[in-house]
Design a protein around this motif. Structure first.
Motif, mmCIF file in Angstrom:
data_model
loop_
_atom_site.group_PDB
_atom_site.id
_atom_site.type_symbol
_atom_site.label_atom_id
_atom_site.label_comp_id
_atom_site.label_asym_id
_atom_site.label_seq_id
_atom_site.Cartn_x
_atom_site.Cartn_y
_atom_site.Cartn_z
ATOM 1 N N LEU A 1 0.833 -1.189 0.000
ATOM 2 C CA LEU A 1 0.000 0.000 0.000
ATOM 3 C C LEU A 1 0.877 1.251 0.000
ATOM 4 O O LEU A 1 0.631 2.190 -0.760
ATOM 5 N N VAL A 2 1.913 1.258 0.816
ATOM 6 C CA VAL A 2 2.827 2.398 0.890
ATOM 7 C C VAL A 2 3.581 2.563 -0.427
ATOM 8 O O VAL A 2 3.767 3.682 -0.912
ATOM 9 N N LEU A 3 3.979 1.472 -1.028
ATOM 10 C CA LEU A 3 4.663 1.528 -2.322
ATOM 11 C C LEU A 3 3.739 2.090 -3.404
ATOM 12 O O LEU A 3 4.144 2.957 -4.190
ATOM 13 N N ASP A 4 2.507 1.615 -3.453
ATOM 14 C CA ASP A 4 1.548 2.100 -4.446
ATOM 15 C C ASP A 4 1.266 3.591 -4.259
ATOM 16 O O ASP A 4 1.266 4.356 -5.222
ATOM 17 N N VAL A 5 1.004 3.984 -3.027
ATOM 18 C CA VAL A 5 0.719 5.389 -2.744
ATOM 19 C C VAL A 5 1.911 6.259 -3.132
ATOM 20 O O VAL A 5 1.754 7.308 -3.770
ATOM 21 N N SER A 6 3.104 5.823 -2.783
ATOM 22 C CA SER A 6 4.308 6.593 -3.119
ATOM 23 C C SER A 6 4.477 6.733 -4.627
ATOM 24 O O SER A 6 4.786 7.821 -5.123
ATOM 25 N N ALA A 7 4.259 5.649 -5.347
ATOM 26 C CA ALA A 7 4.421 5.684 -6.803
ATOM 27 C C ALA A 7 3.447 6.673 -7.441
ATOM 28 O O ALA A 7 3.830 7.454 -8.319
ATOM 29 N N ILE A 8 2.201 6.683 -6.989
ATOM 30 C CA ILE A 8 1.206 7.589 -7.566
ATOM 31 C C ILE A 8 1.444 9.032 -7.116
ATOM 32 O O ILE A 8 1.424 9.963 -7.934
ATOM 33 N N CYS A 9 1.690 9.219 -5.838
ATOM 34 C CA CYS A 9 1.845 10.580 -5.319
ATOM 35 C C CYS A 9 3.124 11.253 -5.799
ATOM 36 O O CYS A 9 3.205 12.483 -5.826
ATOM 37 N N LYS A 10 4.127 10.483 -6.185
ATOM 38 C CA LYS A 10 5.384 11.046 -6.688
ATOM 39 C C LYS A 10 5.423 11.096 -8.213
ATOM 40 O O LYS A 10 6.416 11.503 -8.794
ATOM 41 N N SER A 11 4.348 10.675 -8.856
ATOM 42 C CA SER A 11 4.315 10.644 -10.319
ATOM 43 C C SER A 11 3.830 11.979 -10.880
ATOM 44 O O SER A 11 3.226 12.779 -10.155
ATOM 45 N N PRO A 12 4.046 12.198 -12.172
ATOM 46 C CA PRO A 12 3.563 13.436 -12.798
ATOM 47 C C PRO A 12 2.037 13.576 -12.784
ATOM 48 O O PRO A 12 1.513 14.671 -12.958
ATOM 49 N N VAL A 13 1.323 12.498 -12.544
ATOM 50 C CA VAL A 13 -0.139 12.532 -12.468
ATOM 51 C C VAL A 13 -0.600 13.417 -11.300
ATOM 52 O O VAL A 13 -1.657 14.018 -11.343
ATOM 53 N N ASN A 14 0.235 13.535 -10.266
ATOM 54 C CA ASN A 14 -0.100 14.319 -9.080
ATOM 55 C C ASN A 14 0.481 15.723 -9.195
ATOM 56 O O ASN A 14 1.681 15.891 -9.311
ATOM 57 N N GLN A 15 -0.380 16.705 -9.120
ATOM 58 C CA GLN A 15 0.047 18.111 -9.154
ATOM 59 C C GLN A 15 -0.216 18.806 -7.820
ATOM 60 O O GLN A 15 -0.144 20.021 -7.735
ATOM 61 N N SER A 16 -0.510 18.050 -6.777
ATOM 62 C CA SER A 16 -0.883 18.622 -5.490
ATOM 63 C C SER A 16 0.133 18.239 -4.414
ATOM 64 O O SER A 16 0.620 17.117 -4.390
ATOM 65 N N TYR A 17 0.450 19.162 -3.516
ATOM 66 C CA TYR A 17 1.343 18.846 -2.408
ATOM 67 C C TYR A 17 0.584 18.130 -1.281
ATOM 68 O O TYR A 17 1.182 17.513 -0.408
ATOM 69 N N PHE A 18 -0.751 18.214 -1.300
ATOM 70 C CA PHE A 18 -1.599 17.564 -0.293
ATOM 71 C C PHE A 18 -2.517 16.594 -1.023
ATOM 72 O O PHE A 18 -3.292 16.998 -1.888
ATOM 73 N N VAL A 19 -2.427 15.317 -0.665
ATOM 74 C CA VAL A 19 -3.227 14.288 -1.328
ATOM 75 C C VAL A 19 -3.984 13.489 -0.274
ATOM 76 O O VAL A 19 -3.418 13.103 0.751
ATOM 77 N N VAL A 20 -5.258 13.256 -0.540
ATOM 78 C CA VAL A 20 -6.081 12.390 0.303
ATOM 79 C C VAL A 20 -6.237 11.067 -0.439
ATOM 80 O O VAL A 20 -6.642 11.037 -1.596
ATOM 81 N N ILE A 21 -5.890 9.981 0.245
ATOM 82 C CA ILE A 21 -5.993 8.641 -0.327
ATOM 83 C C ILE A 21 -7.093 7.906 0.417
ATOM 84 O O ILE A 21 -7.064 7.807 1.650
ATOM 85 N N ASP A 22 -8.072 7.403 -0.318
ATOM 86 C CA ASP A 22 -9.161 6.630 0.274
ATOM 87 C C ASP A 22 -9.116 5.218 -0.286
ATOM 88 O O ASP A 22 -9.259 5.026 -1.499
ATOM 89 N N PHE A 23 -8.915 4.247 0.604
ATOM 90 C CA PHE A 23 -8.947 2.837 0.226
ATOM 91 C C PHE A 23 -10.272 2.262 0.687
ATOM 92 O O PHE A 23 -10.686 2.482 1.825
ATOM 93 N N LYS A 24 -10.939 1.512 -0.192
ATOM 94 C CA LYS A 24 -12.223 0.910 0.174
ATOM 95 C C LYS A 24 -12.369 -0.453 -0.482
ATOM 96 O O LYS A 24 -12.210 -0.584 -1.693
ATOM 97 N N LYS A 25 -12.682 -1.456 0.347
ATOM 98 C CA LYS A 25 -13.037 -2.767 -0.185
ATOM 99 C C LYS A 25 -14.486 -2.705 -0.658
ATOM 100 O O LYS A 25 -15.330 -2.092 -0.012
ATOM 101 N N LEU A 26 -14.756 -3.360 -1.755
ATOM 102 C CA LEU A 26 -16.115 -3.403 -2.280
ATOM 103 C C LEU A 26 -16.879 -4.585 -1.685
ATOM 104 O O LEU A 26 -16.273 -5.590 -1.307
ATOM 105 N N SER A 27 -18.192 -4.454 -1.620
ATOM 106 C CA SER A 27 -19.024 -5.570 -1.174
ATOM 107 C C SER A 27 -18.954 -6.670 -2.227
ATOM 108 O O SER A 27 -18.542 -6.427 -3.372
ATOM 109 N N GLU A 28 -19.372 -7.854 -1.876
ATOM 110 C CA GLU A 28 -19.353 -8.969 -2.833
ATOM 111 C C GLU A 28 -20.188 -8.634 -4.068
ATOM 112 O O GLU A 28 -19.806 -8.946 -5.194
ATOM 113 N N LYS A 29 -21.320 -7.999 -3.855
ATOM 114 C CA LYS A 29 -22.177 -7.613 -4.978
ATOM 115 C C LYS A 29 -21.459 -6.631 -5.896
ATOM 116 O O LYS A 29 -21.457 -6.784 -7.124
#
Length: 126
Positions: free
Chosen positions: A47-75
């Motif tokens: 999770l930390v590796l994934d967040v770091s890769a996205i937050c340090k990539s050119p896709v991110n233009q913000s110094y403050f990022v909110v990350i929300d992780f959510k498991k989906l229901s079976e449905k």
């Protein structure tokens, strides 16, 4: 498993601020004591590796990022074809990236994290 989840949720509430910062040299990301606890107890270095890769990539233009992780229901999993979703936004609800996970063994159903100035933290540590 439910006892472990409850223990992690309860223990995460004790982290307010952080006296010590740890480093993930691969991305030059720092993280707090609460995140270190989460990595160890939930076995989620991924999770930390994934967040770091996205937050340090050119896709991110913000110094403050909110990350929300959510498991989906079976449905929802059957309908959408993935087990979990992690969204990244600028703190004002402007989502700039979504990651879909076909499988996850993360014990919590959801968690919110902040990535501020190259440091990953729990909201209570901000």
């Amino acid at each position: 498993m439910e006892n472990k989840v409850n223990k992690i949720k309860e223990d995460l509430q004790q982290f307010i601020g952080s006296q010590t910062f740890y480093s993930l040299s691969l991305f030059s990301t720092k993280f707090t004591e609460g995140i270190k606890y989460l990595i160890e107890e939930a076995q989620c270095l991924w999770l930390v590796l994934d967040v770091s890769a996205i937050c340090k990539s050119p896709v991110n233009q913000s110094y403050f990022v909110v990350i929300d992780f959510k498991k989906l229901s079976e449905k929802e999993q059957k309908e959408k074809g993935y087990a979990a979703l992690m969204t990244y936004d600028d703190g004002n609800g402007n989502v700039f990236y979504k990651a879909h996970y076909p499988f996850t063994d993360f014990p919590l159903d959801e968690i919110k994290l902040y990535f501020v100035h190259d440091t990953l933290m729990l909201p209570s540590e901000y």
